[in-house]
Write a protein that holds these residues in place. Structure first.
Motif, PDB file in Angstrom:
ATOM      1  N   ALA A 251      -2.106  -1.354  -3.487  1.00 15.69           N
ATOM      2  CA  ALA A 251      -0.870  -1.932  -3.831  1.00 15.69           C
ATOM      3  C   ALA A 251      -1.972  -3.416  -3.717  1.00 15.69           C
ATOM      4  O   ALA A 251      -2.290  -3.099  -2.949  1.00 15.69           O
ATOM      5  CB  ALA A 251       0.037  -2.354  -3.178  1.00 15.69           C
ATOM      6  N   PRO A 252      -1.310  -4.560  -5.009  1.00 14.14           N
ATOM      7  CA  PRO A 252      -1.644  -5.554  -4.628  1.00 14.14           C
ATOM      8  C   PRO A 252      -1.196  -6.355  -3.991  1.00 14.14           C
ATOM      9  O   PRO A 252       0.093  -7.167  -3.651  1.00 14.14           O
ATOM     10  CB  PRO A 252      -1.909  -6.443  -5.934  1.00 14.14           C
ATOM     11  N   SER A 253      -1.267  -6.810  -2.568  1.00 12.31           N
ATOM     12  CA  SER A 253      -0.815  -7.326  -1.383  1.00 12.31           C
ATOM     13  C   SER A 253      -0.958  -8.959  -1.225  1.00 12.31           C
ATOM     14  O   SER A 253      -2.025  -9.562  -1.873  1.00 12.31           O
ATOM     15  CB  SER A 253      -0.771  -6.854   0.251  1.00 12.31           C
ATOM     16  N   TYR A 254       0.256  -9.430  -1.412  1.00 11.24           N
ATOM     17  CA  TYR A 254       0.565 -10.766  -1.333  1.00 11.24           C
ATOM     18  C   TYR A 254      -0.069 -11.322   0.462  1.00 11.24           C
ATOM     19  O   TYR A 254       0.875 -10.931   1.353  1.00 11.24           O
ATOM     20  CB  TYR A 254       1.551 -11.560  -2.012  1.00 11.24           C
ATOM     21  N   THR A 255      -0.233 -12.764   0.023  1.00 13.09           N
ATOM     22  CA  THR A 255       0.365 -13.559   1.794  1.00 13.09           C
ATOM     23  C   THR A 255       1.297 -14.278   1.508  1.00 13.09           C
ATOM     24  O   THR A 255       1.757 -14.202   0.304  1.00 13.09           O
ATOM     25  CB  THR A 255      -1.057 -14.662   1.983  1.00 13.09           C
ATOM     26  N   LYS A 256       1.560 -14.875   2.662  1.00 11.83           N
ATOM     27  CA  LYS A 256       2.669 -16.039   1.977  1.00 11.83           C
ATOM     28  C   LYS A 256       2.203 -16.921   1.506  1.00 11.83           C
ATOM     29  O   LYS A 256       3.367 -17.323   0.654  1.00 11.83           O
ATOM     30  CB  LYS A 256       2.841 -16.513   3.759  1.00 11.83           C
ATOM     31  N   GLU A 257       1.553 -17.938   1.710  1.00  8.42           N
ATOM     32  CA  GLU A 257       0.677 -18.212   0.394  1.00  8.42           C
ATOM     33  C   GLU A 257       1.130 -18.230  -0.975  1.00  8.42           C
ATOM     34  O   GLU A 257       2.231 -19.172  -1.525  1.00  8.42           O
ATOM     35  CB  GLU A 257      -0.589 -19.640   0.436  1.00  8.42           C
ATOM     36  N   GLU A 258       0.883 -16.690  -1.272  1.00  9.30           N
ATOM     37  CA  GLU A 258       0.484 -16.320  -2.238  1.00  9.30           C
ATOM     38  C   GLU A 258       2.027 -15.832  -2.972  1.00  9.30           C
ATOM     39  O   GLU A 258       2.877 -15.903  -3.876  1.00  9.30           O
ATOM     40  CB  GLU A 258      -0.388 -15.203  -2.628  1.00  9.30           C
TER      41      GLU A 258
END
Length: 396
Positions: free
Chosen positions: A186-193
């Motif tokens: 899955a396309p995981s995200y950082t908090k900033e993203e």
């Protein structure tokens, strides 16, 4: 502090609950591997560390281990019993263990400092050993988890079901050969993203984000501004959007008109997604494992449409996964054997299953704790007359 955590602010509703399976909460935390689960366990330990520290300082008799640990055992046993009787919690063997471990660690710390002052090295090591053991075991476990390629699946059962007298029938022929299938990511995200996604989302709706409120949790970001809200999942980019309009009223529309409304949200409906009207003003598109080259599109998009030509809320669970590599998985017969052994989730723990009928089996996918989309066997049927789906991990 202990009374506040265990009683104050809790609502009754769990009266009579008893959990005597030791380390069940540890297995559950491992399979889920969420920060929330581990926090709960470690806070239960930490909560009783002051107990083990303060009592030996209170009176000389508590410098004998049996007095401090015995008193701690009586205290935590009383708490667990009262929680069960009042319905403010359950009687949990793991809570007893964790509380006692915390008391032992606290006792070891204060007695270890006394031994350190007396320069008796062997006693220092003995007293500090409970804390060191917890640190080493925890460090080893988390290191192993982060070094292994794939994550854990929360569909792995914490308990085995009692299948002693269960009548099991199967309408399908099960494959006896191992298969080779892809694993996706899955396309995981950082908090900033995630923050950028939410800001861009609101901007497309011409919503001013200068007063945007952001609440960040380990797995989720919550964004709210001017009566609008977004709940965003870091692990796969799925999200929910809601407009807080108390006067809205649902209305019907057609698929093409609804697609046009979704354009401004920056979302395009995948080709081959199945459209369905669920209820007045509520529609879904389901992408059922649509393959596009090395990508897999899977999930459901649900939309709420209003009479004033607006979208009230969106629940977007459609995710585009990227292929990682092919893996060998167990056969259908091996997966079925796990059901016969009671190794599956979803049925009441202490209730003996009487009948299970399986009418369909297919290969599906399930998101693990690291964001990998792992192959699983989905067994469709009914247990004790109720429709059910049993998921069995495909990888060994």
């Amino acid at each position: 502090m202990v009374i506040g955590v265990t009683f104050i602010g809790r609502n009754p509703g769990l009266q009579g609950g008893i959990e005597l399976s030791l380390f069940a909460s540890y297995r559950e935390a491992w399979y889920n591997f969420s920060i929330r689960n581990w926090q709960f366990l470690y806070l239960n330990i930490l909560m009783f560390v002051p107990f083990g520290i303060l009592f030996p300082l209170l009176h000389q008799c508590f410098r004998k281990v049996r007095w401090t640990i015995g008193t701690a055992a009586l205290f935590t046993l009383t708490i667990e019993t009262l929680q069960s009787l009042t319905g403010l919690g359950i009687f949990d063997a793991d809570d007893l263990f964790n509380n006692l471990l915390g008391a032992v660690i606290g006792y070891g710390l204060v007695m270890g400092m006394i031994a350190l002052r007396e320069r008796t090295v062997k006693r220092v090591l003995l007293y500090f050993s409970p804390l060191l053991l917890v640190i080493v075991l925890s460090g080893s476990m988390f290191t192993y988890y982060h070094l292994k390629e794939f994550g854990n699946l929360d569909i792995v059962p914490v308990y085995k079901k009692d299948m002693t007298d269960a009548k099991i029938t199967v309408d399908v022929k099960l494959n006896e050969n191992k298969l080779t299938v892809p694993v996706y990511k899955a396309p995981s995200y950082t908090k900033e993203e995630a923050d950028k996604f939410a800001t861009d989302f609101f901007h497309r709706l011409n919503i001013d984000t200068s007063n945007l409120e952001v609440v960040s949790y380990p797995e989720t970001g919550i964004y709210s501004v001017e009566g609008y809200g977004i709940f965003f999942e870091y692990i796969d980019g799925s999200y929910s959007f809601i407009s807080h309009n108390p006067e809205r009223k649902r209305a019907d529309t057609d698929e093409e008109s609804l697609k046009e409304h979704l354009v401004k949200f920056g979302f395009e409906i995948p080709e081959d997604a199945h459209f369905q009207r669920v209820d007045t003003g509520i529609y879904t598109w389901k992408a059922d494992k649509i393959m596009k080259g090395n990508k897999l599109i899977d999930g459901t998009l649900t939309v709420d449409y209003n009479h004033d030509d607006t979208v009230g809320w969106i629940n977007n669970k459609i995710v585009i996964y990227e292929k990682v590599r092919d893996v060998e998985i167990k056969s259908g017969q091996e997966a079925y054997q796990e059901i016969l052994d009671g190794k599956f989730t979803g049925y009441t723990k202490n209730k003996k299953l009487e009948s299970l009928h399986i009418e369909k089996v297919e290969l599906s996918y399930y998101l693990d704790s690291k964001g990998f989309y792992q192959p699983v066997y989905a067994f469709y049927g009914a247990w004790d007359g109720e429709d059910t789906t049993i998921l069995i991990p495909g990888m060994q």
